[in-house]
Enzyme design. Structure first.
Site, PDB file in Angstrom:
ATOM      1  N   ALA A 105      48.402  -1.557  -0.783  1.00 42.87           N
ATOM      2  CA  ALA A 105      48.238  -2.981  -1.088  1.00 42.87           C
ATOM      3  C   ALA A 105      48.114  -3.802   0.187  1.00 42.87           C
ATOM      4  CB  ALA A 105      49.411  -3.487  -1.933  1.00 42.87           C
ATOM      5  N   TYR A 106      48.883  -3.441   1.193  1.00 43.28           N
ATOM      6  CA  TYR A 106      48.802  -4.161   2.471  1.00 43.28           C
ATOM      7  C   TYR A 106      47.406  -4.011   3.067  1.00 43.28           C
ATOM      8  CZ  TYR A 106      50.211  -5.843   7.097  1.00 43.28           C
ATOM      9  OH  TYR A 106      50.308  -6.560   8.277  1.00 43.28           O
ATOM     10  N   ALA A 107      46.883  -2.789   3.064  1.00 44.50           N
ATOM     11  CA  ALA A 107      45.543  -2.561   3.603  1.00 44.50           C
ATOM     12  C   ALA A 107      44.499  -3.332   2.808  1.00 44.50           C
ATOM     13  CB  ALA A 107      45.220  -1.067   3.589  1.00 44.50           C
TER      14      ALA A 107
END
Length: 256
Positions: free
Chosen positions: A160-162
């Site tokens: 999700a961060y990426a």
């Protein structure tokens, strides 16, 4: 205008999100040192007496604190209303507030995904739209997104961060395409591996920390202060012909 004067921010008002610590705090102090008054917001920022307020005030500039839960859309809209009531005119927006939640992709829960989408991407779009439309009316403004090396790479156990940081990079380009002709510069900064709360888990894992350090040509982890020059540059008249870039401040990581 002499070149050093083009980096001055006297008379400007800057909003810095996620300013309580780390990169956001460093950004707020740098912008104040360059001459800007600061509106700062974080999820748990104290109304008065915070460390960032003390450091900004020590430069002789003004500081106004706000609290906002960027994972809550109603909270974001409430913050925007309060901010614009106090500061109808924001010259600089630094979209720094962000969160990271780690888990292997096959086990990644919906709740992690949804939270990071709200904090790292959706709230930044709402802020940019609401403040940006007023910049467009004036014909000037600077918006700086804090992206990540994961705007270029996929990372490990941070899907999700990426995804959100890749989205931030593309959002900066999309807004720049529309707003550059109208006097608003939109850009992003991709920090490398910086010693902040977001990298605590990596630095606490000796094999992973060693592998990261061995790849950084500069030979060290970055510090929040390493981004100050890039932030002031992109906030200042010195960058008036710079639009839609993702500026890596990474110790040379991407060059390897």
């Amino acid at each position: 205008m002499p070149i050093l004067d083009r980096f001055k921010l006297d008379g400007k008002i800057a909003l810095v999100t996620g300013c309580k610590r780390g990169i956001g705090k460093s950004a707020a102090v740098a912008l104040a040192e360059a001459g800007a008054d600061i509106a700062g917001v974080s999820r748990t920022l104290e109304a008065t007496g915070s460390a960032v307020e003390q450091e900004v005030s020590a430069t002789g500039r003004k500081f106004k604190a706000y609290a906002c839960d960027f994972a809550s859309r109603p909270s974001v809209y409430d913050f925007v209303a309060r901010l614009l009531a106090d500061f109808p005119h924001i010259d600089i927006l630094v979209n720094n507030a962000g969160q990271i939640l780690r888990k292997p992709a096959a086990d990644y829960p919906d709740e992690y995904w949804d939270t990071l989408m709200e904090v790292n991407l959706n709230s930044q779009f709402v802020l940019s739209r609401e403040i940006g439309k007023r910049m467009l009316e004036r014909g000037s403004g600077k918006i700086i997104f804090i992206a990540s090396l994961l705007a270029f790479q996929g990372g490990i156990t941070v899907p999700a961060y990426a995804a959100t940081k890749g989205g931030v990079g593309q959002l900066a380009k999309a807004l720049a395409n529309e707003w550059a002709p109208k006097g608003v510069q939109v850009n992003a900064i991709a920090p490398g591996y910086i010693s902040t709360d977001n990298t605590t888990a990596l630095r606490a894992d000796p094999p992973r920390a060693r592998a990261i350090l061995e790849r950084i040509p500069a030979g060290r982890w970055g510090e929040p202060g390493d981004l100050q020059g890039a932030i002031v540059y992109l906030a200042s008249p010195a960058s008036d012909y710079v639009n839609g870039i993702i500026l890596a401040v990474d110790g040379g990581w991407l060059a390897r």
